[in-house]
Design a protein around this motif. Structure first.
Motif, PDB file in Angstrom:
ATOM      1  N   ALA A  44       0.844  -1.197   0.000  1.00 48.71           N
ATOM      2  CA  ALA A  44       0.000   0.000   0.000  1.00 48.71           C
ATOM      3  C   ALA A  44       0.873   1.238   0.000  1.00 48.71           C
ATOM      4  N   ARG A  45       0.473   2.268  -0.739  1.00 46.26           N
ATOM      5  CA  ARG A  45       1.283   3.484  -0.879  1.00 46.26           C
ATOM      6  C   ARG A  45       1.564   4.139   0.465  1.00 46.26           C
ATOM      7  N   SER A  46       0.624   4.052   1.389  1.00 41.86           N
ATOM      8  CA  SER A  46       0.775   4.741   2.669  1.00 41.86           C
ATOM      9  C   SER A  46       1.719   4.016   3.621  1.00 41.86           C
ATOM     10  N   GLU A  47       2.038   2.747   3.350  1.00 48.00           N
ATOM     11  CA  GLU A  47       2.862   1.946   4.254  1.00 48.00           C
ATOM     12  C   GLU A  47       4.339   2.097   3.885  1.00 48.00           C
ATOM     13  N   VAL A  48       4.922   3.213   4.289  1.00 53.28           N
ATOM     14  CA  VAL A  48       6.273   3.542   3.858  1.00 53.28           C
ATOM     15  C   VAL A  48       7.292   2.514   4.347  1.00 53.28           C
ATOM     16  N   MET A  49       7.191   2.100   5.600  1.00 54.55           N
ATOM     17  CA  MET A  49       8.157   1.149   6.138  1.00 54.55           C
ATOM     18  C   MET A  49       8.064  -0.200   5.434  1.00 54.55           C
ATOM     19  N   GLN A  50       6.844  -0.658   5.186  1.00 51.46           N
ATOM     20  CA  GLN A  50       6.682  -1.918   4.455  1.00 51.46           C
ATOM     21  C   GLN A  50       7.277  -1.813   3.055  1.00 51.46           C
ATOM     22  N   ARG A  51       7.054  -0.685   2.424  1.00 55.02           N
ATOM     23  CA  ARG A  51       7.605  -0.478   1.080  1.00 55.02           C
ATOM     24  C   ARG A  51       9.128  -0.495   1.112  1.00 55.02           C
ATOM     25  N   TRP A  52       9.715   0.190   2.099  1.00 54.29           N
ATOM     26  CA  TRP A  52      11.162   0.224   2.228  1.00 54.29           C
ATOM     27  C   TRP A  52      11.730  -1.189   2.387  1.00 54.29           C
ATOM     28  N   LEU A  53      11.117  -1.975   3.259  1.00 54.86           N
ATOM     29  CA  LEU A  53      11.615  -3.326   3.486  1.00 54.86           C
ATOM     30  C   LEU A  53      11.459  -4.193   2.241  1.00 54.86           C
ATOM     31  N   ALA A  54      10.347  -4.045   1.542  1.00 58.19           N
ATOM     32  CA  ALA A  54      10.139  -4.824   0.319  1.00 58.19           C
ATOM     33  C   ALA A  54      11.165  -4.461  -0.743  1.00 58.19           C
ATOM     34  N   VAL A  55      11.414  -3.177  -0.915  1.00 60.82           N
ATOM     35  CA  VAL A  55      12.374  -2.719  -1.914  1.00 60.82           C
ATOM     36  C   VAL A  55      13.790  -3.138  -1.524  1.00 60.82           C
ATOM     37  N   SER A  56      14.117  -3.034  -0.238  1.00 64.25           N
ATOM     38  CA  SER A  56      15.439  -3.450   0.237  1.00 64.25           C
ATOM     39  C   SER A  56      15.666  -4.932  -0.025  1.00 64.25           C
ATOM     40  N   ALA A  62      18.399  -3.635   7.289  1.00 63.56           N
ATOM     41  CA  ALA A  62      17.379  -2.941   6.496  1.00 63.56           C
ATOM     42  C   ALA A  62      16.288  -2.382   7.399  1.00 63.56           C
ATOM     43  N   ASP A  63      15.881  -3.156   8.384  1.00 64.05           N
ATOM     44  CA  ASP A  63      14.865  -2.680   9.324  1.00 64.05           C
ATOM     45  C   ASP A  63      15.381  -1.488  10.122  1.00 64.05           C
ATOM     46  N   LEU A  64      16.625  -1.574  10.579  1.00 63.10           N
ATOM     47  CA  LEU A  64      17.215  -0.480  11.349  1.00 63.10           C
ATOM     48  C   LEU A  64      17.309   0.799  10.525  1.00 63.10           C
ATOM     49  N   ILE A  65      17.798   0.684   9.287  1.00 66.53           N
ATOM     50  CA  ILE A  65      17.909   1.861   8.421  1.00 66.53           C
ATOM     51  C   ILE A  65      16.537   2.472   8.181  1.00 66.53           C
ATOM     52  N   GLY A  66      15.557   1.625   7.905  1.00 61.93           N
ATOM     53  CA  GLY A  66      14.214   2.124   7.637  1.00 61.93           C
ATOM     54  C   GLY A  66      13.617   2.853   8.817  1.00 61.93           C
ATOM     55  N   ARG A  67      13.779   2.283  10.026  1.00 59.62           N
ATOM     56  CA  ARG A  67      13.211   2.925  11.208  1.00 59.62           C
ATOM     57  C   ARG A  67      13.913   4.239  11.529  1.00 59.62           C
ATOM     58  N   GLN A  68      15.177   4.350  11.167  1.00 61.96           N
ATOM     59  CA  GLN A  68      15.894   5.607  11.378  1.00 61.96           C
ATOM     60  C   GLN A  68      15.382   6.719  10.464  1.00 61.96           C
ATOM     61  N   VAL A  69      14.985   6.342   9.248  1.00 61.25           N
ATOM     62  CA  VAL A  69      14.671   7.354   8.236  1.00 61.25           C
ATOM     63  C   VAL A  69      13.174   7.542   8.022  1.00 61.25           C
ATOM     64  N   PHE A  70      12.391   6.465   8.076  1.00 61.32           N
ATOM     65  CA  PHE A  70      11.003   6.529   7.641  1.00 61.32           C
ATOM     66  C   PHE A  70       9.957   6.333   8.740  1.00 61.32           C
ATOM     67  N   ALA A  71      10.348   5.875   9.916  1.00 64.32           N
ATOM     68  CA  ALA A  71       9.320   5.436  10.854  1.00 64.32           C
ATOM     69  C   ALA A  71       9.277   6.232  12.145  1.00 64.32           C
ATOM     70  N   ALA A  72       9.828   7.446  12.155  1.00 64.58           N
ATOM     71  CA  ALA A  72       9.726   8.271  13.348  1.00 64.58           C
ATOM     72  C   ALA A  72       8.307   8.774  13.502  1.00 64.58           C
ATOM     73  N   PRO A  73       7.893   9.122  14.734  1.00 63.07           N
ATOM     74  CA  PRO A  73       6.528   9.654  14.923  1.00 63.07           C
ATOM     75  C   PRO A  73       6.278  10.870  14.036  1.00 63.07           C
ATOM     76  N   ALA A  74       5.062  10.990  13.599  1.00 62.43           N
ATOM     77  CA  ALA A  74       4.702  12.115  12.728  1.00 62.43           C
ATOM     78  C   ALA A  74       4.920  13.432  13.445  1.00 62.43           C
TER      79      ALA A  74
END
Length: 233
Positions: A82-94, A217-229
């Protein structure tokens, strides 16, 4: 007859590039030889130059093909989320990038390893090389739309601003400098992790490379894409 000649030419071109890819695997990109390919095909050495005028032209074709494969793998993986699921997208692409690299280590080395002596990539490679990057830019755009910040906010030095503005124009994104730097950190960290695995730097250090890559990959994603809004004004 014109259609037949075009079809034969396309088939021979595809055969040449397939043999060239095998040669890159066994001999290395620096030893790519049109004459050796001609011998394997039972073709006169002079005849192969009707299809590729030089080793560098053939090398460019392999690079373009490899970048397109990597880009297509990333695009396909991104499309499953889903377009809104940035972290899932990052992990899939990684995972897609890692999967392509481990399945095609020689081609990965052609793209991200030691440059081939005497070869300079022409502009033809820019578009294919950008496909993977544009997928990541799409993640940055969606993170920005949702108001997500990097966990550790980078500070882009003013000396970088001109470069960042040029890159934003090239990638058609409107994210700010700091977010763009965070995205570049994710990009370089991702391929740094893949390169360490592909080129053997983690041999005798980490036993399960696949598991280790997933953790990184999970660590990088959480550093860049998954911080609180961040609060919206």
């Amino acid at each position: 007859m014109t259609g037949l000649r075009a079809r034969v030419r396309a088939e021979l071109t595809a055969e040449i590039t397939a043999i060239a890819r095998r040669q890159v695997v066994t001999e290395g990109a620096g030893n790519l030889s049109l004459r050796a390919i001609a011998r394997e095909m039972g073709m006169a050495s002079s005849a192969i130059y009707r299809y590729f005028s030089s080793r560098d032209e053939l090398l460019t074709a392999l690079i373009v093909e490899s970048y397109n494969e990597l880009g297509a793998a990333a695009e396909a993986a991104d499309a499953t989320c889903a377009r809104s699921e940035v972290m899932q997208r990052w992990l899939a692409v990684s995972r897609a990038a890692y999967g392509w690299a481990t399945a095609n280590p020689a081609e990965y080395a052609l793209l991200f390893g030691t440059p081939v002596p005497g070869y300079a990539a022409p502009p033809d490679t820019i578009g294919p090389a950008s496909r993977f990057t544009l997928v990541l830019v799409g993640l940055l755009d969606e993170a920005d739309r949702q108001g997500l910040d990097a966990a550790v906010k980078p500070v882009a030095d003013p000396a970088m601003h001109d470069d960042l503005e040029r890159l934003r124009e090239m990638t058609a994104t409107t994210v700010g400098n700091d977010a763009f730097v965070a995205g570049m950190q994710a990009w370089t960290a991702l391929f740094g992790a893949i390169s360490f695995i592909i080129f053997g730097q983690l041999n005798n250090v980490i036993t399960d490379h696949d598991e280790f890559f997933g953790v990184l990959a999970d660590l990088i994603g959480r550093q860049v894409f998954a911080a609180p809004a961040r609060p919206r004004s």
